[in-house]
Design an enzyme around this catalytic site. Sequence first.
Site, PDB file in Angstrom:
ATOM      1  N   THR A 125       0.825  -1.212   0.000  1.00  0.00           N
ATOM      2  CA  THR A 125       0.000   0.000   0.000  1.00  0.00           C
ATOM      3  C   THR A 125       0.858   1.261   0.000  1.00  0.00           C
ATOM      4  O   THR A 125       1.990   1.246   0.519  1.00  0.00           O
ATOM      5  CB  THR A 125      -0.900  -0.003   1.255  1.00  0.00           C
ATOM      6  OG1 THR A 125      -1.501   1.279   1.421  1.00  0.00           O
ATOM      7  CG2 THR A 125      -0.127  -0.331   2.524  1.00  0.00           C
ATOM      8  N   ASP A 126       0.292   2.345  -0.518  1.00  0.00           N
ATOM      9  CA  ASP A 126       1.009   3.627  -0.468  1.00  0.00           C
ATOM     10  C   ASP A 126       1.159   4.132   0.967  1.00  0.00           C
ATOM     11  O   ASP A 126       1.966   5.022   1.232  1.00  0.00           O
ATOM     12  CB  ASP A 126       0.318   4.682  -1.350  1.00  0.00           C
ATOM     13  CG  ASP A 126      -1.115   5.001  -0.947  1.00  0.00           C
ATOM     14  OD1 ASP A 126      -1.639   4.371  -0.003  1.00  0.00           O
ATOM     15  OD2 ASP A 126      -1.722   5.893  -1.586  1.00  0.00           O
ATOM     16  N   LYS A 157       2.128  -3.340   7.339  1.00  0.00           N
ATOM     17  CA  LYS A 157       2.343  -3.534   5.893  1.00  0.00           C
ATOM     18  C   LYS A 157       3.804  -3.209   5.531  1.00  0.00           C
ATOM     19  O   LYS A 157       4.410  -3.885   4.705  1.00  0.00           O
ATOM     20  CB  LYS A 157       1.388  -2.642   5.080  1.00  0.00           C
ATOM     21  CG  LYS A 157      -0.086  -3.003   5.186  1.00  0.00           C
ATOM     22  CD  LYS A 157      -0.433  -4.366   4.615  1.00  0.00           C
ATOM     23  CE  LYS A 157      -0.337  -4.442   3.116  1.00  0.00           C
ATOM     24  NZ  LYS A 157      -0.798  -5.763   2.594  1.00  0.00           N
TER      25      LYS A 157
HETATM   26  P1  NAD Z   1     -10.214  -6.641   2.615  1.00  0.00           P
HETATM   27  O1  NAD Z   1     -10.176  -6.407   4.086  1.00  0.00           O
HETATM   28  O2  NAD Z   1     -11.447  -6.324   1.854  1.00  0.00           O
HETATM   29  O3  NAD Z   1      -9.865  -8.179   2.321  1.00  0.00           O
HETATM   30  C1  NAD Z   1      -8.870  -8.868   3.013  1.00  0.00           C
HETATM   31  C2  NAD Z   1      -9.152 -10.367   2.854  1.00  0.00           C
HETATM   32  O4  NAD Z   1      -8.100 -11.077   3.496  1.00  0.00           O
HETATM   33  C3  NAD Z   1     -10.457 -10.817   3.510  1.00  0.00           C
HETATM   34  O5  NAD Z   1     -11.169 -11.655   2.628  1.00  0.00           O
HETATM   35  C4  NAD Z   1     -10.004 -11.573   4.745  1.00  0.00           C
HETATM   36  O6  NAD Z   1     -10.891 -12.632   5.114  1.00  0.00           O
HETATM   37  C5  NAD Z   1      -8.657 -12.123   4.283  1.00  0.00           C
HETATM   38  N1  NAD Z   1      -7.728 -12.381   5.385  1.00  0.00           N
HETATM   39  C6  NAD Z   1      -7.395 -11.553   6.403  1.00  0.00           C
HETATM   40  N2  NAD Z   1      -6.513 -12.159   7.216  1.00  0.00           N
HETATM   41  C7  NAD Z   1      -6.285 -13.389   6.692  1.00  0.00           C
HETATM   42  C8  NAD Z   1      -5.464 -14.484   7.072  1.00  0.00           C
HETATM   43  N3  NAD Z   1      -4.711 -14.428   8.177  1.00  0.00           N
HETATM   44  N4  NAD Z   1      -5.454 -15.598   6.306  1.00  0.00           N
HETATM   45  C9  NAD Z   1      -6.228 -15.673   5.190  1.00  0.00           C
HETATM   46  N5  NAD Z   1      -7.033 -14.670   4.785  1.00  0.00           N
HETATM   47  C10 NAD Z   1      -7.057 -13.537   5.531  1.00  0.00           C
HETATM   48  O7  NAD Z   1      -8.949  -5.872   2.037  1.00  0.00           O
HETATM   49  P2  NAD Z   1      -8.737  -5.212   0.609  1.00  0.00           P
HETATM   50  O8  NAD Z   1      -9.147  -3.797   0.666  1.00  0.00           O
HETATM   51  O9  NAD Z   1      -9.265  -6.105  -0.437  1.00  0.00           O
HETATM   52  O10 NAD Z   1      -7.133  -5.221   0.560  1.00  0.00           O
HETATM   53  C11 NAD Z   1      -6.426  -6.335   0.028  1.00  0.00           C
HETATM   54  C12 NAD Z   1      -4.944  -6.064   0.099  1.00  0.00           C
HETATM   55  O11 NAD Z   1      -4.646  -4.887  -0.634  1.00  0.00           O
HETATM   56  C13 NAD Z   1      -4.429  -5.812   1.515  1.00  0.00           C
HETATM   57  O12 NAD Z   1      -3.185  -6.432   1.641  1.00  0.00           O
HETATM   58  C14 NAD Z   1      -4.299  -4.302   1.606  1.00  0.00           C
HETATM   59  O13 NAD Z   1      -3.285  -3.942   2.498  1.00  0.00           O
HETATM   60  C15 NAD Z   1      -3.949  -3.959   0.181  1.00  0.00           C
HETATM   61  N6  NAD Z   1      -4.350  -2.631  -0.299  1.00  0.00           N
HETATM   62  C16 NAD Z   1      -5.639  -2.204  -0.165  1.00  0.00           C
HETATM   63  C17 NAD Z   1      -6.007  -0.969  -0.706  1.00  0.00           C
HETATM   64  C18 NAD Z   1      -7.422  -0.448  -0.606  1.00  0.00           C
HETATM   65  O14 NAD Z   1      -7.672   0.691  -0.965  1.00  0.00           O
HETATM   66  N7  NAD Z   1      -8.398  -1.230  -0.173  1.00  0.00           N
HETATM   67  C19 NAD Z   1      -5.059  -0.181  -1.367  1.00  0.00           C
HETATM   68  C20 NAD Z   1      -3.740  -0.661  -1.469  1.00  0.00           C
HETATM   69  C21 NAD Z   1      -3.415  -1.888  -0.949  1.00  0.00           C
HETATM   70  O1  DAU Z   2      -4.091   4.122   0.590  1.00  0.00           O
HETATM   71  C1  DAU Z   2      -4.365   2.759   0.572  1.00  0.00           C
HETATM   72  C2  DAU Z   2      -5.167   2.375   1.797  1.00  0.00           C
HETATM   73  O2  DAU Z   2      -6.469   2.900   1.609  1.00  0.00           O
HETATM   74  C3  DAU Z   2      -5.200   0.871   2.026  1.00  0.00           C
HETATM   75  O3  DAU Z   2      -3.915   0.419   2.327  1.00  0.00           O
HETATM   76  C4  DAU Z   2      -6.146   0.522   3.188  1.00  0.00           C
HETATM   77  O4  DAU Z   2      -6.265  -0.889   3.304  1.00  0.00           O
HETATM   78  C5  DAU Z   2      -7.509   1.108   2.871  1.00  0.00           C
HETATM   79  O5  DAU Z   2      -8.410   0.858   3.944  1.00  0.00           O
HETATM   80  C6  DAU Z   2      -7.405   2.610   2.631  1.00  0.00           C
HETATM   81  O6  DAU Z   2      -7.023   3.303   3.850  1.00  0.00           O
HETATM   82  P1  DAU Z   2      -7.682   4.700   4.265  1.00  0.00           P
HETATM   83  O7  DAU Z   2      -7.486   4.888   5.705  1.00  0.00           O
HETATM   84  O8  DAU Z   2      -7.239   5.774   3.344  1.00  0.00           O
HETATM   85  O9  DAU Z   2      -9.239   4.368   3.888  1.00  0.00           O
HETATM   86  P2  DAU Z   2     -10.599   4.660   4.662  1.00  0.00           P
HETATM   87  O10 DAU Z   2     -11.698   4.317   3.721  1.00  0.00           O
HETATM   88  O11 DAU Z   2     -10.626   4.049   6.013  1.00  0.00           O
HETATM   89  O12 DAU Z   2     -10.565   6.224   4.844  1.00  0.00           O
HETATM   90  C7  DAU Z   2     -10.415   7.104   3.739  1.00  0.00           C
HETATM   91  C8  DAU Z   2     -10.396   8.528   4.276  1.00  0.00           C
HETATM   92  O13 DAU Z   2     -11.709   8.829   4.773  1.00  0.00           O
HETATM   93  C9  DAU Z   2      -9.458   8.725   5.441  1.00  0.00           C
HETATM   94  O14 DAU Z   2      -8.882  10.027   5.332  1.00  0.00           O
HETATM   95  C10 DAU Z   2     -10.344   8.659   6.669  1.00  0.00           C
HETATM   96  C11 DAU Z   2     -11.669   9.185   6.163  1.00  0.00           C
HETATM   97  N1  DAU Z   2     -12.886   8.640   6.790  1.00  0.00           N
HETATM   98  C12 DAU Z   2     -13.006   7.290   6.843  1.00  0.00           C
HETATM   99  C13 DAU Z   2     -14.108   6.702   7.423  1.00  0.00           C
HETATM  100  C14 DAU Z   2     -14.256   5.191   7.500  1.00  0.00           C
HETATM  101  C15 DAU Z   2     -13.859   9.474   7.278  1.00  0.00           C
HETATM  102  O15 DAU Z   2     -13.747  10.707   7.218  1.00  0.00           O
HETATM  103  N2  DAU Z   2     -14.969   8.912   7.856  1.00  0.00           N
HETATM  104  C16 DAU Z   2     -15.129   7.553   7.967  1.00  0.00           C
HETATM  105  O16 DAU Z   2     -16.157   7.099   8.537  1.00  0.00           O
END
Ligand code: NAD
Ligand code: DAU
Length: 339
Positions: A125-126, A157
């Site tokens: 992740t960033d 991470k």
């Molecule tokens: P998510 O929480 O939606 O999904 C995570 C999945 O991993 C779930 O299905 C959960 O059951 C599974 N999991 C968690 N712990 C586990 C374990 N110990 N063994 C097996 N499975 C397990 O997350 P996401 O948003 O899909 O993110 C996926 C990956 O991408 C993560 O590694 C996250 O750090 C990275 N990432 C997410 C974002 C974002 O914006 N969502 C951005 C950049 C990177």
């Molecule tokens: O940048 C990549 C990351 O983006 C991933 O590595 C993480 O897994 C993913 O969850 C996400 O992290 P953020 O913390 O940026 O995402 P989140 O949706 O939790 O929050 C986005 C922004 O919105 C952050 O500045 C916090 C704010 N926020 C979030 C929630 C849940 C609110 O203002 N209100 C809220 O209720």
Amino acid sequence: MKILVTGGAGFIGSNFVFHMLDKYPNYEIVCLDNLTYAGNLSTLDSVMKNPNFQFVKGDIADSTFINELFDNHKFDIVVNFAAESHVDRSIEDPQIFLVANIIGTGVLMDACRNHGNIRYHQVSTDEVYGDLPLDRPDLLFTENTPIHTSSPYSSSKAGADLLVQSYHRTFGLPITISRCSNNYGPYHFPEKLIPLMISKALAGEKLPVYGDGLNIRDWLYVEDHCKAIDVIIHNGRIGEVYNVGGHNEMSNIDIVKIILSKLGKSEDLISYVTDRKGHDMRYAIDPTKITTELGWAPTTMFADGIEKTIDWYLNNRTWWENIISGEYQNYYNEMYGKK
Ligand code: NAD
Ligand code: DAU
């Protein structure tokens, strides 16, 4: 080609499974997920009967289980999405993040080492770069930006990333790492900003904006992230880190207002609440390396992506309403008991 996709019942992992099965009809995909609160088996309904797809329930941090899985399958590539992913939860309970995100990564890489030096891709992740100031729009995260984390989530991470790089240098494990900005799109768990705000707005409930709402995130449609990982695992250089992002910086409050406007709801629903502890101000990715080296570029612009996403949440209410109501936990137990 046989690929192990961990965390494939979550948001990005499931979208990656769909992308790969669709694009590579000859590939076999084994999806491993331990179905935490964030993993949803119903998300994978459409591929469960695909002969090239197999779901396995298990924990990446369980080395006995992982080694047996690797004994039973000859994987060509491992793509690790599995992680605890929500920053707010990491502030409440850091320990589970260390186990899943760091120990789990180590267990997977040891299995790769001990089963023929399998190619390993870490989905990072960033957030490992920390944050950027709001008054320096010229600054972007490059692959050379120092690691400088803020939350237990981002630290876990970053710890995993360092471990992955050490396995390359010390053991010669063929690894790559991608560091992507914030994703949005279908199957995004409704605790995260965009799906949370859509669901709250539809319910006519208050939309909780942390602090002053001016924090900036760099949003990328999930399919574009999946395509980036696809090109990295096929053409990326071993040992390298690739930043992934589409130059789409937006403040939280602007995102919330767009969602309210598209749903025809009043901005009176906005409620400014106590800020997140250690809240990162701004993320912004420089994707020059992946675009020039691997020819990747995002294909869905935010204006289209947010329309598609809101439509998806309107047309798939059962998916997220079950999650919010807690019904999904029962669904898992019932569905998984049959498999
Ligand atoms: P998510 O929480 O939606 O999904 C995570 C999945 O991993 C779930 O299905 C959960 O059951 C599974 N999991 C968690 N712990 C586990 C374990 N110990 N063994 C097996 N499975 C397990 O997350 P996401 O948003 O899909 O993110 C996926 C990956 O991408 C993560 O590694 C996250 O750090 C990275 N990432 C997410 C974002 C974002 O914006 N969502 C951005 C950049 C990177
Ligand atoms: O940048 C990549 C990351 O983006 C991933 O590595 C993480 O897994 C993913 O969850 C996400 O992290 P953020 O913390 O940026 O995402 P989140 O949706 O939790 O929050 C986005 C922004 O919105 C952050 O500045 C916090 C704010 N926020 C979030 C929630 C849940 C609110 O203002 N209100 C809220 O209720």
